[in-house]
Design a protein around this motif. Structure first.
Motif, mmCIF file in Angstrom:
data_model
loop_
_atom_site.group_PDB
_atom_site.id
_atom_site.type_symbol
_atom_site.label_atom_id
_atom_site.label_comp_id
_atom_site.label_asym_id
_atom_site.label_seq_id
_atom_site.Cartn_x
_atom_site.Cartn_y
_atom_site.Cartn_z
ATOM 1 N N GLU A 181 56.218 -7.984 -3.544
ATOM 2 C CA GLU A 181 55.577 -7.286 -2.438
ATOM 3 C C GLU A 181 56.555 -6.295 -1.810
ATOM 4 O OE1 GLU A 181 54.274 -9.876 0.619
ATOM 5 O OE2 GLU A 181 52.895 -8.413 1.487
ATOM 6 N N ARG A 182 57.849 -6.715 -1.751
ATOM 7 C CA ARG A 182 58.877 -5.888 -1.131
ATOM 8 C C ARG A 182 59.266 -4.717 -2.024
ATOM 9 N NH1 ARG A 182 62.009 -7.431 3.286
ATOM 10 N NH2 ARG A 182 62.366 -5.453 4.318
ATOM 11 N N ILE A 183 59.487 -5.014 -3.312
ATOM 12 C CA ILE A 183 60.031 -3.989 -4.206
ATOM 13 C C ILE A 183 58.959 -3.003 -4.651
ATOM 14 C CG2 ILE A 183 61.111 -3.601 -6.444
ATOM 15 C CD1 ILE A 183 62.487 -6.252 -6.141
ATOM 16 N N SER A 184 57.819 -3.533 -5.083
ATOM 17 C CA SER A 184 56.817 -2.629 -5.652
ATOM 18 C C SER A 184 55.426 -2.997 -5.138
ATOM 19 C CB SER A 184 56.886 -2.719 -7.178
ATOM 20 O OG SER A 184 55.666 -2.338 -7.726
ATOM 21 N N PRO A 185 55.007 -2.374 -4.046
ATOM 22 C CA PRO A 185 53.685 -2.693 -3.506
ATOM 23 C C PRO A 185 52.564 -2.427 -4.507
ATOM 24 C CG PRO A 185 54.965 -1.405 -1.937
ATOM 25 C CD PRO A 185 55.739 -1.412 -3.207
ATOM 26 N N ALA A 186 52.763 -1.437 -5.392
ATOM 27 C CA ALA A 186 51.707 -1.122 -6.354
ATOM 28 C C ALA A 186 51.513 -2.287 -7.316
ATOM 29 C CB ALA A 186 52.063 0.147 -7.130
ATOM 30 N N LEU A 187 52.649 -2.825 -7.821
ATOM 31 C CA LEU A 187 52.575 -3.963 -8.727
ATOM 32 C C LEU A 187 51.992 -5.173 -7.996
ATOM 33 C CD1 LEU A 187 53.312 -4.931 -11.570
ATOM 34 C CD2 LEU A 187 55.480 -5.721 -10.653
ATOM 35 N N TYR A 188 52.358 -5.295 -6.707
ATOM 36 C CA TYR A 188 51.854 -6.415 -5.932
ATOM 37 C C TYR A 188 50.337 -6.355 -5.827
ATOM 38 C CZ TYR A 188 51.079 -9.680 -2.152
ATOM 39 O OH TYR A 188 50.624 -10.721 -1.406
ATOM 40 N N MET A 189 49.830 -5.142 -5.606
ATOM 41 C CA MET A 189 48.374 -5.001 -5.521
ATOM 42 C C MET A 189 47.712 -5.408 -6.827
ATOM 43 S SD MET A 189 47.605 -4.223 -2.554
ATOM 44 C CE MET A 189 45.916 -3.645 -2.616
ATOM 45 N N ALA A 190 48.386 -5.086 -7.941
ATOM 46 C CA ALA A 190 47.795 -5.407 -9.242
ATOM 47 C C ALA A 190 47.898 -6.898 -9.560
ATOM 48 C CB ALA A 190 48.472 -4.581 -10.336
ATOM 49 N N LEU A 191 49.032 -7.505 -9.230
ATOM 50 C CA LEU A 191 49.248 -8.905 -9.624
ATOM 51 C C LEU A 191 48.878 -9.888 -8.520
ATOM 52 C CD1 LEU A 191 52.691 -8.953 -11.451
ATOM 53 C CD2 LEU A 191 50.422 -8.885 -12.414
ATOM 54 N N GLY A 192 48.868 -9.372 -7.268
ATOM 55 C CA GLY A 192 48.765 -10.234 -6.098
ATOM 56 C C GLY A 192 47.845 -11.425 -6.228
ATOM 57 N N ILE A 193 46.574 -11.188 -6.548
ATOM 58 C CA ILE A 193 45.638 -12.309 -6.527
ATOM 59 C C ILE A 193 45.888 -13.298 -7.648
ATOM 60 C CG2 ILE A 193 43.703 -11.331 -5.255
ATOM 61 C CD1 ILE A 193 42.633 -10.415 -8.018
ATOM 62 N N PHE A 194 46.627 -12.873 -8.699
ATOM 63 C CA PHE A 194 46.799 -13.787 -9.821
ATOM 64 C C PHE A 194 47.960 -14.735 -9.628
ATOM 65 C CE2 PHE A 194 45.036 -9.878 -11.681
ATOM 66 C CZ PHE A 194 43.775 -10.380 -11.874
ATOM 67 N N LEU A 195 48.930 -14.321 -8.813
ATOM 68 C CA LEU A 195 50.136 -15.145 -8.713
ATOM 69 C C LEU A 195 49.849 -16.567 -8.235
ATOM 70 C CD1 LEU A 195 52.802 -12.567 -7.636
ATOM 71 C CD2 LEU A 195 52.819 -13.999 -9.658
ATOM 72 N N PRO A 196 49.095 -16.776 -7.149
ATOM 73 C CA PRO A 196 48.878 -18.157 -6.705
ATOM 74 C C PRO A 196 48.186 -19.005 -7.772
ATOM 75 C CG PRO A 196 48.135 -16.612 -5.047
ATOM 76 C CD PRO A 196 48.457 -15.819 -6.254
ATOM 77 N N LEU A 197 47.326 -18.380 -8.586
ATOM 78 C CA LEU A 197 46.618 -19.111 -9.640
ATOM 79 C C LEU A 197 47.576 -19.751 -10.640
ATOM 80 C CD1 LEU A 197 43.661 -16.918 -10.914
ATOM 81 C CD2 LEU A 197 43.571 -19.239 -10.078
ATOM 82 N N ILE A 198 48.764 -19.130 -10.743
ATOM 83 C CA ILE A 198 49.664 -19.542 -11.807
ATOM 84 C C ILE A 198 50.284 -20.901 -11.554
ATOM 85 C CG2 ILE A 198 51.877 -18.930 -12.831
ATOM 86 C CD1 ILE A 198 50.992 -16.160 -12.879
#
Lengths: 202, 198
Positions: free
Chosen positions: B97-114
């Motif tokens: 979230e800190r380094i790359s907000p764009a990547l965070y937007m793309a991956l964000g919802i999937f991370l907790p699922l992992i």
């Protein structure tokens, strides 16, 4: 939320909302051992035990768990019961425990257990939650036993290790390998869904 | 107990192809079936799995070797591993979230699922049981992640086609998906002649 009766819970978990047939949940940890009825039964019993008792525990202490950390608390409670299963297997059935390998530990991440804790135990009284966990596990067990029955019968020509097929029965090697588990589970779901659809129309 | 004498590179290929974590060990099926309806999310989840799997297999290797084994705490390993995975996911989420907000937007919802993805815990437990060395563990974790990513992308692409085909009504949804996965698993069996690694 209304508390459903024991009978409603039983029917729903065993058939009309069976966790595998309808939601395809939790097959990760157990499908791998379905080429053998003994291992499947033991794994599935482990799941029944864990689902039942973790539901009971979570439901009993649900008012004490802060909402923010409830997921991690649930995982810890589940992990505790899985460790119990693992230690019991290691002590009393060491050969089975070796054959199952890492799959016993994987019961922790079985989605059914988390799913029942979130969807049911979180807002229902303890006793019915326990029953919900046990029947959800039993519905899961039933489907996996069907898969294991077909795979062991055709793959080894035996049931629970006893030879039932006549001598010279050509065993199906494919049944022992991974793809057959997917095929058989797919077909079982197909048959069950068709049966449910027919009942609904009638 | 000694580590199996395998070159880590061989292990990497074995993890991707011959003993694919999903198609031959059945791990990570839950999110696999529910996410694979969409190619874009499959790609995002796959990349997140590669990241978490590599990092958590490395961290858990150190914890197992230098804390759990010397103290004889083997029986606690399930709890410790799952906590490490959950913490890794949480920290990774904050870092991205800190380094790359764009990547965070793309991956964000999937991370907790992992956290509840069986494949991650599975890989960690395999590494523990098979006594891999650090390099083997790292490449096995990475390879298993790549294998998972490959499998979910392939399935998502096939499902896009299957959804348009006439399928018997009872077989729609999970039924046909499982049979498709079965066919894919058979295709991957073709690789098993190349290397024999269990």
């Amino acid at each position: 939320m209304n508390t459903p009766s024991f009978k409603q819970v039983t029917i729903r978990n065993l058939w009309s909302e069976n966790q595998i047939l309808i939601q395809v949940l939790g097959i990760c940890s157990t499908l791998a051992v379905t080429n053998n009825l003994i291992n499947t039964s033991i794994m599935a019993l482990g799941v029944v035990f864990t689902t039942g008792f973790s539901n009971l525990t979570i439901s009993s202490i649900k008012t004490l768990i802060p909402r923010k950390v409830r997921m991690i608390t649930q995982v810890l409670i589940i992990a505790f019961y899985v460790i119990v299963v693992d230690l019991v297997l290691r002590a009393f059935l060491p050969s089975v425990s070796r054959a199952l390998g890492p799959y016993v530990g994987l019961i922790i991440t079985n989605c059914i257990i988390m799913g029942r804790a979130e969807a049911f135990a979180q807002n229902q009284p303890p006793l019915i939650s326990f029953w919900d966990g046990v029947t959800a596990g039993a519905g899961y067990m039933a489907v996996l036993l069907v898969v294991a029955f077909i795979r062991e019968l055709l793959g080894f020509g035996s049931l629970y290790g006893f030879r039932v097929m006549p001598q010279g029965f050509p065993t199906w090697t494919i049944m022992l390998m991974a793809p057959s588990a997917f095929f058989i589970l797919g077909i079982v779901i197909w048959i069950a869904k068709s049966a449910m659809g027919r009942k609904k129309k009638a | 107990m000694n580590a199996p004498a395998l070159s880590p590179i061989v292990l990497l290929f074995a993890a991707v192809f011959t003993s694919n974590i999903l198609l031959s060990n059945f791990l990570g099926m839950c999110s696999f079936i529910s996410i694979s309806g969409n190619i874009k999310s499959s790609n995002g989840l796959g990349i997140a799995v590669i990241l978490v799997m590599t990092i958590s297999s490395a961290i858990n290797w150190f914890i197992d070797r230098f804390i759990m084994l010397p103290l004889g705490l083997g029986f606690l390993s399930f709890i410790v591993f799952i906590m490490v995975i959950a913490a890794t996911v949480q920290i990774l989420e904050m870092v991205i979230e800190r380094i790359s907000p764009a990547l965070y937007m793309a991956l964000g919802i999937f991370l907790p699922l992992i956290t509840v993805n069986c494949a991650i815990l599975g890989v960690v437990l395999f590494i523990q049981i098979r006594h891999y060395t650090f390099l083997q563990a790292l490449l096995f974790g990475f390879g298993s992640g790549v294998g998972w990513w490959l499998a979910i992308l392939a399935l998502a692409a096939i499902r896009a086609k299957v959804d348009k085909s006439p399928v018997p009504s009872g077989l729609k949804g999970p039924g046909i998906t499982l049979i498709t996965i079965g066919l894919m698993a058979m295709a991957f069996l073709g690789f098993s002649g190349m290397l024999a690694v269990q």
